[in-house]
Design a protein around this motif. Structure first.
Motif: not given
Length: 224
Positions: A138-167
């Motif tokens: 769904g390309k949806i981000v939640t924090i503590n169960g609450k939806s986080l409104e992100l732009t497409r680029k912000e979503y892509d950036l977060l996903l890229f960072l999380v998928s490379n966590k600790n690197r």
């Protein structure tokens, strides 16, 4: 997510890029085996869509080169050839899936998503990092169960960072991931700083912890 389309049929390429970009994918195109080989050596892709019949050679040679380089990019073979031998040869060389022409774009999208989930996210539909949850479908981000409104680029950036966590990921790698070939035209990384600042602010305001760390002279690191 970044896709490489290796295909010389211009109308098909146009249809694929338009559809995939509407689904928030960054798309790059190579029309020959030579061009494809150069791009694969220079960049990493979440999924490669590979036609077997290219003007300057068989697409299987591109696949062989990819695997010889020990790269883990997902690969979907796209071909008009219906022979079992071609499909088996591609799968034996390490392709993840195949799709015969003609095909429907929603099916292409489903197969791309499935390959990326298998290759990058262990087949999961969601990613969780402490209080942050990312719904990949769904390309949806939640924090503590609450939806986080992100732009497409912000979503892509977060996903890229999380998928490379600790690197540590460099600013160049982030620019290429977010903008593809266009990253080469950018003289500065102001757009990265802007997206990073906005993303950190939104996470903080939603009650999330500050996981994005600046590694001076190198890039960024997503870690607790």
């Amino acid at each position: 997510m970044k896709i490489l389309i290796i295909e010389d049929e211009k109308e098909l390429v146009k249809s694929m890029t338009q559809f995939l970009r509407q689904e928030s994918y960054v798309c790059e195109v190579a029309e020959t085996a030579t061009e494809a080989g150069e791009k694969i050596l220079m960049y990493d892709y979440d999924c490669i869509l590979l036609d077997l019949s290219l003007p300057d050679g068989n697409g299987l040679k591109v696949l062989e080169s990819l695997k010889a380089s020990k790269k883990t990019d997902g690969v979907i073979i796209i071909t008009a050839k219906n022979s079992l031998e071609d499909r088996v040869a591609g799968l034996n060389l390490g392709a993840d899936d195949y799709l015969s022409k003609p095909f429907y774009m929603p099916e292409l999208m489903a197969r791309v998503s499935a390959v990326i989930r298998r290759k990058r996210f262990d087949g999961n539909n969601t990613l969780t990092f402490h209080e942050i949850t990312i719904d990949l479908m769904g390309k949806i981000v939640t924090i503590n169960g609450k939806s986080l409104e992100l732009t497409r680029k912000e979503y892509d950036l977060l996903l890229f960072l999380v998928s490379n966590k600790n690197r540590v990921v460099s600013k160049n790698a982030i620019a290429e991931h977010l903008s593809g070939d266009d990253a080469e035209l950018l003289d500065k990384f102001d757009f990265i700083y802007s997206h990073m600042k906005n993303l950190k602010k939104k996470i903080s305001e939603a009650g999330g912890m500050d996981y994005i760390k600046t590694v001076y002279g190198l890039g960024y690191k997503f870690t607790s």
